[in-house]
Design a protein around this motif. Sequence first.
Motif, PDB file in Angstrom:
ATOM      1  N   ASP A 270       0.828  -1.210   0.000  1.00  0.00           N
ATOM      2  CA  ASP A 270       0.000   0.000   0.000  1.00  0.00           C
ATOM      3  C   ASP A 270       0.865   1.264   0.000  1.00  0.00           C
ATOM      4  OD1 ASP A 270      -2.280   1.507  -0.004  1.00  0.00           O
ATOM      5  OD2 ASP A 270      -2.573   1.414   2.176  1.00  0.00           O
ATOM      6  N   THR A 271       1.760   1.351  -0.973  1.00  0.00           N
ATOM      7  CA  THR A 271       2.573   2.560  -1.156  1.00  0.00           C
ATOM      8  C   THR A 271       2.481   2.956  -2.624  1.00  0.00           C
ATOM      9  OG1 THR A 271       4.583   1.301  -1.663  1.00  0.00           O
ATOM     10  CG2 THR A 271       4.206   1.879   0.658  1.00  0.00           C
ATOM     11  N   ARG A 272       2.837   4.195  -2.931  1.00  0.00           N
ATOM     12  CA  ARG A 272       2.689   4.689  -4.302  1.00  0.00           C
ATOM     13  C   ARG A 272       3.473   3.831  -5.296  1.00  0.00           C
ATOM     14  NH1 ARG A 272       4.761  10.639  -5.670  1.00  0.00           N
ATOM     15  NH2 ARG A 272       6.733   9.532  -5.410  1.00  0.00           N
ATOM     16  N   ASP A 273       4.701   3.490  -4.952  1.00  0.00           N
ATOM     17  CA  ASP A 273       5.543   2.732  -5.880  1.00  0.00           C
ATOM     18  C   ASP A 273       5.054   1.295  -6.079  1.00  0.00           C
ATOM     19  OD1 ASP A 273       7.117   4.937  -6.236  1.00  0.00           O
ATOM     20  OD2 ASP A 273       8.694   4.280  -4.848  1.00  0.00           O
ATOM     21  N   ASN A 274       4.378   0.757  -5.058  1.00  0.00           N
ATOM     22  CA  ASN A 274       3.960  -0.644  -5.115  1.00  0.00           C
ATOM     23  C   ASN A 274       2.460  -0.836  -5.289  1.00  0.00           C
ATOM     24  OD1 ASN A 274       6.490  -1.968  -4.805  1.00  0.00           O
ATOM     25  ND2 ASN A 274       6.491  -1.433  -2.634  1.00  0.00           N
ATOM     26  N   ARG A 275       1.738   0.274  -5.522  1.00  0.00           N
ATOM     27  CA  ARG A 275       0.279   0.176  -5.617  1.00  0.00           C
ATOM     28  C   ARG A 275      -0.164  -0.770  -6.732  1.00  0.00           C
ATOM     29  NH1 ARG A 275      -2.343   4.217  -3.446  1.00  0.00           N
ATOM     30  NH2 ARG A 275      -0.696   4.001  -1.894  1.00  0.00           N
ATOM     31  N   TYR A 276       0.636  -0.859  -7.814  1.00  0.00           N
ATOM     32  CA  TYR A 276       0.283  -1.762  -8.916  1.00  0.00           C
ATOM     33  C   TYR A 276       0.282  -3.219  -8.442  1.00  0.00           C
ATOM     34  CZ  TYR A 276       5.198  -3.145  -9.594  1.00  0.00           C
ATOM     35  OH  TYR A 276       6.468  -3.653  -9.424  1.00  0.00           O
ATOM     36  N   LYS A 277       1.166  -3.540  -7.488  1.00  0.00           N
ATOM     37  CA  LYS A 277       1.194  -4.902  -6.950  1.00  0.00           C
ATOM     38  C   LYS A 277      -0.067  -5.187  -6.139  1.00  0.00           C
ATOM     39  CE  LYS A 277       6.163  -5.851  -6.743  1.00  0.00           C
ATOM     40  NZ  LYS A 277       7.251  -6.390  -5.893  1.00  0.00           N
ATOM     41  N   GLN A 278      -0.495  -4.189  -5.384  1.00  0.00           N
ATOM     42  CA  GLN A 278      -1.728  -4.357  -4.619  1.00  0.00           C
ATOM     43  C   GLN A 278      -2.906  -4.624  -5.554  1.00  0.00           C
ATOM     44  OE1 GLN A 278      -3.841  -1.017  -2.364  1.00  0.00           O
ATOM     45  NE2 GLN A 278      -2.854  -2.150  -0.695  1.00  0.00           N
ATOM     46  N   THR A 279      -2.970  -3.846  -6.626  1.00  0.00           N
ATOM     47  CA  THR A 279      -4.041  -4.027  -7.610  1.00  0.00           C
ATOM     48  C   THR A 279      -3.992  -5.421  -8.233  1.00  0.00           C
ATOM     49  OG1 THR A 279      -4.008  -1.663  -8.124  1.00  0.00           O
ATOM     50  CG2 THR A 279      -5.032  -3.121  -9.744  1.00  0.00           C
ATOM     51  N   GLU A 280      -2.782  -5.869  -8.558  1.00  0.00           N
ATOM     52  CA  GLU A 280      -2.630  -7.200  -9.163  1.00  0.00           C
ATOM     53  C   GLU A 280      -3.033  -8.309  -8.195  1.00  0.00           C
ATOM     54  OE1 GLU A 280       1.053  -6.269 -12.281  1.00  0.00           O
ATOM     55  OE2 GLU A 280       1.462  -7.198 -10.334  1.00  0.00           O
ATOM     56  N   LEU A 281      -2.624  -8.192  -6.943  1.00  0.00           N
ATOM     57  CA  LEU A 281      -2.959  -9.225  -5.956  1.00  0.00           C
ATOM     58  C   LEU A 281      -4.463  -9.284  -5.701  1.00  0.00           C
ATOM     59  CD1 LEU A 281       0.060  -8.663  -3.584  1.00  0.00           C
ATOM     60  CD2 LEU A 281      -0.511 -10.846  -4.668  1.00  0.00           C
ATOM     61  N   LEU A 282      -5.111  -8.141  -5.686  1.00  0.00           N
ATOM     62  CA  LEU A 282      -6.567  -8.126  -5.513  1.00  0.00           C
ATOM     63  C   LEU A 282      -7.257  -8.735  -6.734  1.00  0.00           C
ATOM     64  CD1 LEU A 282      -7.078  -4.658  -3.786  1.00  0.00           C
ATOM     65  CD2 LEU A 282      -7.240  -6.929  -2.732  1.00  0.00           C
ATOM     66  N   ALA A 283      -6.658  -8.530  -7.907  1.00  0.00           N
ATOM     67  CA  ALA A 283      -7.199  -9.166  -9.122  1.00  0.00           C
ATOM     68  C   ALA A 283      -7.059 -10.686  -9.027  1.00  0.00           C
ATOM     69  CB  ALA A 283      -6.473  -8.639 -10.357  1.00  0.00           C
ATOM     70  N   LEU A 284      -5.926 -11.162  -8.504  1.00  0.00           N
ATOM     71  CA  LEU A 284      -5.737 -12.604  -8.311  1.00  0.00           C
ATOM     72  C   LEU A 284      -6.725 -13.157  -7.286  1.00  0.00           C
ATOM     73  CD1 LEU A 284      -1.824 -12.893  -8.248  1.00  0.00           C
ATOM     74  CD2 LEU A 284      -3.370 -13.501 -10.117  1.00  0.00           C
ATOM     75  N   ALA A 285      -6.969 -12.371  -6.240  1.00  0.00           N
ATOM     76  CA  ALA A 285      -7.958 -12.784  -5.239  1.00  0.00           C
ATOM     77  C   ALA A 285      -9.332 -12.927  -5.884  1.00  0.00           C
ATOM     78  CB  ALA A 285      -8.010 -11.775  -4.096  1.00  0.00           C
ATOM     79  N   GLY A 286      -9.660 -11.965  -6.756  1.00  0.00           N
ATOM     80  CA  GLY A 286     -10.933 -12.042  -7.468  1.00  0.00           C
ATOM     81  C   GLY A 286     -11.007 -13.227  -8.393  1.00  0.00           C
ATOM     82  N   ALA A 287      -9.843 -13.632  -8.938  1.00  0.00           N
ATOM     83  CA  ALA A 287      -9.804 -14.773  -9.850  1.00  0.00           C
ATOM     84  C   ALA A 287     -10.133 -16.093  -9.163  1.00  0.00           C
ATOM     85  CB  ALA A 287      -8.425 -14.876 -10.505  1.00  0.00           C
ATOM     86  N   MET A 288     -10.066 -16.105  -7.827  1.00  0.00           N
ATOM     87  CA  MET A 288     -10.438 -17.306  -7.090  1.00  0.00           C
ATOM     88  C   MET A 288     -11.913 -17.653  -7.310  1.00  0.00           C
ATOM     89  SD  MET A 288      -8.061 -18.959  -5.387  1.00  0.00           S
ATOM     90  CE  MET A 288      -7.166 -18.764  -6.912  1.00  0.00           C
ATOM     91  N   GLY A 289     -12.691 -16.638  -7.683  1.00  0.00           N
ATOM     92  CA  GLY A 289     -14.090 -16.883  -8.029  1.00  0.00           C
ATOM     93  C   GLY A 289     -14.922 -17.387  -6.881  1.00  0.00           C
ATOM     94  N   TYR A 290     -14.490 -17.114  -5.648  1.00  0.00           N
ATOM     95  CA  TYR A 290     -15.228 -17.627  -4.504  1.00  0.00           C
ATOM     96  C   TYR A 290     -16.467 -16.780  -4.252  1.00  0.00           C
ATOM     97  CZ  TYR A 290     -16.561 -19.127   0.132  1.00  0.00           C
ATOM     98  OH  TYR A 290     -17.277 -19.614   1.196  1.00  0.00           O
ATOM     99  N   ASP A 291     -17.580 -17.450  -4.037  1.00  0.00           N
ATOM    100  CA  ASP A 291     -18.854 -16.799  -3.758  1.00  0.00           C
ATOM    101  C   ASP A 291     -19.218 -17.094  -2.323  1.00  0.00           C
ATOM    102  OD1 ASP A 291     -21.422 -15.912  -3.524  1.00  0.00           O
ATOM    103  OD2 ASP A 291     -22.187 -16.916  -5.314  1.00  0.00           O
ATOM    104  N   ASN A 292     -19.340 -16.041  -1.498  1.00  0.00           N
ATOM    105  CA  ASN A 292     -19.650 -16.242  -0.090  1.00  0.00           C
ATOM    106  C   ASN A 292     -20.991 -16.904   0.157  1.00  0.00           C
ATOM    107  OD1 ASN A 292     -17.431 -15.154   1.543  1.00  0.00           O
ATOM    108  ND2 ASN A 292     -17.851 -13.260   0.458  1.00  0.00           N
ATOM    109  N   THR A 293     -21.828 -16.983  -0.897  1.00  0.00           N
ATOM    110  CA  THR A 293     -23.112 -17.639  -0.707  1.00  0.00           C
ATOM    111  C   THR A 293     -23.022 -19.144  -0.900  1.00  0.00           C
ATOM    112  OG1 THR A 293     -23.737 -17.419  -3.057  1.00  0.00           O
ATOM    113  CG2 THR A 293     -24.320 -15.598  -1.592  1.00  0.00           C
ATOM    114  N   LEU A 294     -21.844 -19.613  -1.360  1.00  0.00           N
ATOM    115  CA  LEU A 294     -21.693 -21.047  -1.542  1.00  0.00           C
ATOM    116  C   LEU A 294     -21.750 -21.766  -0.200  1.00  0.00           C
ATOM    117  CD1 LEU A 294     -18.781 -21.239  -4.152  1.00  0.00           C
ATOM    118  CD2 LEU A 294     -21.191 -21.682  -4.559  1.00  0.00           C
ATOM    119  N   LYS A 295     -22.340 -22.931  -0.194  1.00  0.00           N
ATOM    120  CA  LYS A 295     -22.454 -23.709   1.045  1.00  0.00           C
ATOM    121  C   LYS A 295     -21.469 -24.863   0.989  1.00  0.00           C
ATOM    122  CE  LYS A 295     -25.774 -21.083   2.397  1.00  0.00           C
ATOM    123  NZ  LYS A 295     -25.516 -20.081   3.414  1.00  0.00           N
TER     124      LYS A 295
END
Length: 295
Positions: A270-295
């Motif tokens: 979470d710094t200016r120089d590394n913000r692109y890494k944060q964005t990429e990691l959150l994109a990878l997290a989204g790629a997990m495709g996990y749905d909190n409604t799944l049982k």
Amino acid sequence: MEETREINALLHLIDDPDHEVFDTVSNRIVSYGRPIIPNLEHLWENTPDEMIQGKIELLIHRLHFQELQANMSAYAKSTRHDLLEGSLLVARYQYPDMADTPVLQEIEKIKRNIWLELNSYLTALEQVNIINRIFFTYYKFKGVEVSYQHPEEFLINKVLETKRGNSIINGILLQLLCGLLDIPVKAIQIPRQYLLAYFDTAYDYFNPKKENGNNILFYIDPMNGQVYTHKDVESYFKKIGVPITSSYFKPMDHRRIFQFLLEELAKCFDTRDNRYKQTELLALAGAMGYDNTLK
């Protein structure tokens, strides 16, 4: 990759000061995929200009990330979400050229030392005590508080190397070892904690209507192996003022585990120089495709 006229021309255009030209060149280079990385590395080694070297490093990173994103997506879409495979994928964000073999060998060594101490007559608590003794005392793994200044404490390869990990990656490692040993220990979604639980495998057979609450025998803190009772956990819920619901005591989906790990790892950048890494990691997290409604 063998240098063609086009590749050679593209590599020479990396230092073009025009942003539009560089963007076009970058996208074309990235389209070649991982095979072009050796060409970029050779160019980096023979380029004295640090600014150009920085551009080359970003291109190499983009290529690694592109491949990792595809692998993460494939992992999420597969029918089998292996804990070790997921852990290695997360570690490859920081260490794209990491070799699997040292990680696999170290895990196998720890597993074997635990297995040698186990037998079929042990109680659930005795099994966990043996795991804790081997993991925390013999191998001297240490649990550390989550710190966003130390991304290495989220990555399985570095934790196996340094014996220092936070509760999330220690929990993943312990759950992985238990799975290899057929011991029913899994992560659960307790608020503000990463906690493991030992599940009673006979519960569903003797309680088909699930009349007596959840099928957890006890809880395990992956920071130090401390065992907690149901009463301890109930006291924790009262302390934080959160009502107890059954969803907190279900095993976490492995995709959700890695989604959470990636989201927490992203906070390290979470710094200016590394913000692109944060964005990429959150994109990878989204790629997990996990749905909190799944049982």
